[in-house]
Design a protein around this motif. Structure first.
Motif, short mmCIF file in Angstrom:
data_model
loop_
_atom_site.label_atom_id
_atom_site.label_comp_id
_atom_site.label_asym_id
_atom_site.label_seq_id
_atom_site.Cartn_x
_atom_site.Cartn_y
_atom_site.Cartn_z
N LEU A 199 0.83 -1.20 0.00
CA LEU A 199 0.00 0.00 0.00
C LEU A 199 0.86 1.25 0.00
O LEU A 199 0.60 2.22 -0.75
N VAL A 200 1.90 1.26 0.83
CA VAL A 200 2.78 2.43 0.89
C VAL A 200 3.51 2.62 -0.43
O VAL A 200 3.63 3.75 -0.94
N GLU A 201 4.01 1.54 -1.03
CA GLU A 201 4.70 1.65 -2.30
C GLU A 201 3.78 2.17 -3.39
O GLU A 201 4.19 3.00 -4.23
N GLU A 202 2.53 1.70 -3.38
CA GLU A 202 1.60 2.16 -4.41
C GLU A 202 1.25 3.62 -4.22
O GLU A 202 1.16 4.38 -5.18
N VAL A 373 -4.84 -2.73 -5.66
CA VAL A 373 -4.54 -1.71 -4.63
C VAL A 373 -4.38 -0.34 -5.27
O VAL A 373 -4.91 0.67 -4.78
N GLY A 374 -3.64 -0.29 -6.39
CA GLY A 374 -3.43 0.98 -7.07
C GLY A 374 -4.72 1.58 -7.59
O GLY A 374 -4.93 2.80 -7.52
N MET A 375 -5.59 0.74 -8.14
CA MET A 375 -6.88 1.25 -8.62
C MET A 375 -7.67 1.92 -7.50
O MET A 375 -8.19 3.04 -7.66
N ARG A 376 -7.77 1.22 -6.40
CA ARG A 376 -8.56 1.77 -5.29
C ARG A 376 -7.93 3.04 -4.72
O ARG A 376 -8.64 3.99 -4.35
N GLU A 377 -6.61 3.07 -4.63
CA GLU A 377 -5.95 4.25 -4.10
C GLU A 377 -6.14 5.46 -5.02
O GLU A 377 -6.34 6.58 -4.56
N ARG A 378 -6.07 5.24 -6.33
CA ARG A 378 -6.26 6.34 -7.27
C ARG A 378 -7.68 6.88 -7.19
O ARG A 378 -7.90 8.10 -7.22
N ALA A 379 -8.65 5.96 -7.10
CA ALA A 379 -10.04 6.42 -6.99
C ALA A 379 -10.28 7.14 -5.67
O ALA A 379 -10.96 8.17 -5.62
N ALA A 380 -9.73 6.60 -4.57
CA ALA A 380 -9.91 7.24 -3.27
C ALA A 380 -9.27 8.62 -3.23
O ALA A 380 -9.76 9.52 -2.54
N LEU A 381 -8.17 8.82 -3.97
CA LEU A 381 -7.51 10.12 -4.02
C LEU A 381 -8.44 11.19 -4.55
O LEU A 381 -8.39 12.35 -4.13
N LEU A 382 -9.34 10.81 -5.48
CA LEU A 382 -10.26 11.77 -6.09
C LEU A 382 -11.63 11.78 -5.43
O LEU A 382 -12.50 12.54 -5.83
N GLY A 383 -11.84 10.90 -4.44
CA GLY A 383 -13.16 10.80 -3.85
C GLY A 383 -14.07 9.86 -4.62
O GLY A 383 -15.29 9.90 -4.44
N SER A 385 -14.55 5.65 -6.42
CA SER A 385 -14.57 4.29 -5.92
C SER A 385 -14.28 3.32 -7.05
O SER A 385 -14.49 3.63 -8.22
N VAL A 386 -13.80 2.14 -6.68
CA VAL A 386 -13.53 1.07 -7.63
C VAL A 386 -14.13 -0.21 -7.05
O VAL A 386 -13.86 -0.55 -5.90
N ARG A 387 -14.90 -0.90 -7.88
CA ARG A 387 -15.48 -2.18 -7.47
C ARG A 387 -14.96 -3.26 -8.40
O ARG A 387 -15.04 -3.14 -9.63
N THR A 388 -14.41 -4.30 -7.84
CA THR A 388 -13.85 -5.40 -8.62
C THR A 388 -14.43 -6.71 -8.12
O THR A 388 -14.76 -6.84 -6.94
N GLY A 389 -14.52 -7.67 -9.02
CA GLY A 389 -15.01 -8.98 -8.62
C GLY A 389 -15.40 -9.82 -9.80
O GLY A 389 -15.51 -9.34 -10.94
N PRO A 390 -15.64 -11.11 -9.57
CA PRO A 390 -16.04 -12.01 -10.66
C PRO A 390 -17.46 -11.74 -11.11
O PRO A 390 -18.30 -11.26 -10.35
N THR A 391 -17.72 -12.07 -12.36
CA THR A 391 -19.06 -11.94 -12.93
C THR A 391 -19.77 -13.28 -12.85
O THR A 391 -19.19 -14.31 -12.52
N VAL A 398 -14.05 -4.81 -13.63
CA VAL A 398 -13.55 -3.66 -12.88
C VAL A 398 -14.46 -2.49 -13.21
O VAL A 398 -14.59 -2.11 -14.38
N HIS A 399 -15.09 -1.93 -12.20
CA HIS A 399 -16.02 -0.81 -12.39
C HIS A 399 -15.54 0.35 -11.53
O HIS A 399 -15.46 0.23 -10.30
N ALA A 400 -15.20 1.45 -12.17
CA ALA A 400 -14.66 2.62 -11.47
C ALA A 400 -15.57 3.81 -11.68
O ALA A 400 -16.13 4.00 -12.77
N VAL A 401 -15.72 4.61 -10.63
CA VAL A 401 -16.47 5.87 -10.68
C VAL A 401 -15.53 6.96 -10.19
O VAL A 401 -15.08 6.93 -9.05
N LEU A 402 -15.25 7.94 -11.07
CA LEU A 402 -14.30 9.01 -10.75
C LEU A 402 -14.96 10.36 -10.95
O LEU A 402 -15.63 10.58 -11.97
N PRO A 403 -14.81 11.30 -10.01
CA PRO A 403 -15.26 12.68 -10.24
C PRO A 403 -14.52 13.27 -11.43
O PRO A 403 -13.30 13.13 -11.55
N MET A 404 -15.24 13.95 -12.32
CA MET A 404 -14.63 14.47 -13.55
C MET A 404 -13.77 15.70 -13.30
O MET A 404 -12.81 15.95 -14.02
#
Length: 417
Positions: A199-202, A373-383, A385-391, A398-404
């Motif tokens: 987490l720290v490295e990412e 980990v990197g996906m979630r951290e990038r999304a959290a940086l902007l406020g 979210s990222v949801r990942t999982g099997p279908t 991978v479903h991401a929602v980012l403020p524009m």
């Protein structure tokens, strides 16, 4: 049928309740059956074969056998109870004993079981004292009581050899369990430390990547503040001083950011000073993946030309798509991937979904574990979210929602236009 189901549920509930008990209580419950059997058999044996009165045989047998249960809770009290009970049983019988002596069969089994339980549950001195005390009781009874039944030496030898062997076995098992528990704790600690390190490295890598974006914005502020007096000649002197102070603050911030980047810089990393990619580079990323052999269906690509998306959100979106496509290539090679973009209510949505890998395909390549980990951290940086999982069909999404935007007024104005 209903009774059978209720019986099954009650049986399962009993097992679950047993599993929830503490280890000491579990051990006591497991020893309850053999101790009850030893008491029920030992009392008639002592009365019939050894001539001990029932009123004496019953409490002495219970005292000796109960030391096995007591060993789970009070090891040293169990040692004392076993030694006293065994000695009194040995000297309380009649002079004409035609069975094994000084220990009857049930007393011998009790003493052996006690030594094994102490070796498993208590410290080694308690087990050793129980073993030595049992042998000493037999020797003392043979020396003090004027009886000469056959097999005294064999009786003592069986006790010493069998209980001594179980003592060593129990101590080995106890040490093995202690080492295993320590290894499990060390493994858990190592896993937690690895997760924190990842987490720290990412986060550090994300901070290094965002340096160029933030530095570019700060440079624009510096240029605008420095040239304001020339672009607006009739500006008031006090306002000119305000812009000069703003330019000096922005230059200082740039200097401090360069120092911070030097602290975060990885000596092994190369090429990170180049401008970071954004939304405009995603089509190139998709085309590169197609040329590499991936089958990708892209929808909503026109959203990527929206100028209202901030630079930081653009970098996060590019990296999320890049990592999602890389994961699809590694873990589901040869499958089709679907890439969707959309925007609504000032948010950019990204969905990357791949099919289930075909049976008999090559084993997926192993990754470094930083991607999700990197996906979630990038999304959290902007406020976001990222949801990942099997279908449902065995694939992965991978479903991401980012403020524009970043929330500033200029971004709001661009969106309104």
């Amino acid at each position: 049928m209903a009774r059978t189901k209720r019986a099954r549920r009650s049986g399962t509930g009993g097992l679950s309740r047993l599993n929830r008990l503490k280890p000491i209580a579990q051990a006591a419950l497991l020893l309850a059956v053999p101790t009850a059997a030893l008491i029920s058999v030992g009392v008639p044996v002592n009365v019939t074969l050894y001539g001990i009165p029932l009123l004496v045989a019953f409490p002495l047998t219970v005292l000796h056998v109960a030391s096995v249960e007591l060993a789970v809770f009070r090891p040293w009290a169990a040692v004392v109870a076993s030694v006293v009970g065994a000695f009194l049983l040995a000297v309380a019988g009649s002079d004409d004993v035609g069975a094994a002596w000084p220990y009857s069969v049930t007393a011998l089994l009790t003493q052996i079981l006690l030594v094994f339980v102490l070796a498993l549950r208590a410290d080694w001195p308690a087990g050793l004292c129980a073993w030595l005390g049992g042998v000493a009781v037999a020797a003392a009874a043979a020396a003090l009581v004027p009886r000469t039944p056959a097999g005294v030496t064999a009786n003592i030898a069986v006790l010493a050899s069998v209980s001594g062997g179980l003592l060593v076995l129990g101590l080995v098992v106890q040490q093995w369990q202690a080492i295993r528990a320590q290894l499990l704790r060390e493994r858990e600690v190592s896993a937690e430390e690895h997760a924190r390190r990842v987490l720290v490295e990412e986060k550090t890598r994300i901070a290094r990547e965002l340096h160029d974006v933030i530095a570019h914005s700060m440079s624009i502020i510096n240029v605008q503040a420095s040239t304001a007096r020339y672009r607006y000649p009739g500006m008031d002197g006090e306002l000119v001083g305000e812009f000069e102070s703003m330019a000096a603050s922005s230059r200082q911030a740039l200097t401090e950011m360069r120092g911070l980047l030097g602290v975060l810089r990885d000596e092994e990393a190369a090429g990170e000073l180049a401008p970071q990619p954004g939304l405009s580079r995603i089509p190139e990323l998709v085309e590169g993946a197609r040329r590499a052999g991936m089958r990708i269906d892209a929808h909503g690509v026109e959203v990527l030309g929206d100028q209202a998306v901030s630079d930081i959100a653009g970098v996060a979106a590019f990296r999320i798509v890049q990592e999602a496509l890389s994961n699809a290539t590694r873990h589901a090679p040869g499958t089709r991937a679907e890439l969707r973009f959309g925007h609504a209510d000032g948010q950019l949505t990204i969905s990357v979904r791949n099919e289930a890998p075909a049976r008999g395909s090559a084993a997926p390549a192993s990754g470094g574990g930083h991607g999700l980990v990197g996906m979630r951290e990038r999304a959290a940086l902007l406020g976001g979210s990222v949801r990942t999982g099997p279908t449902g069909d065995g694939g992965f999404e991978v479903h991401a929602v980012l403020p524009m935007g970043t929330g500033d007024d200029s971004a709001k104005e661009r969106r309104q236009r």
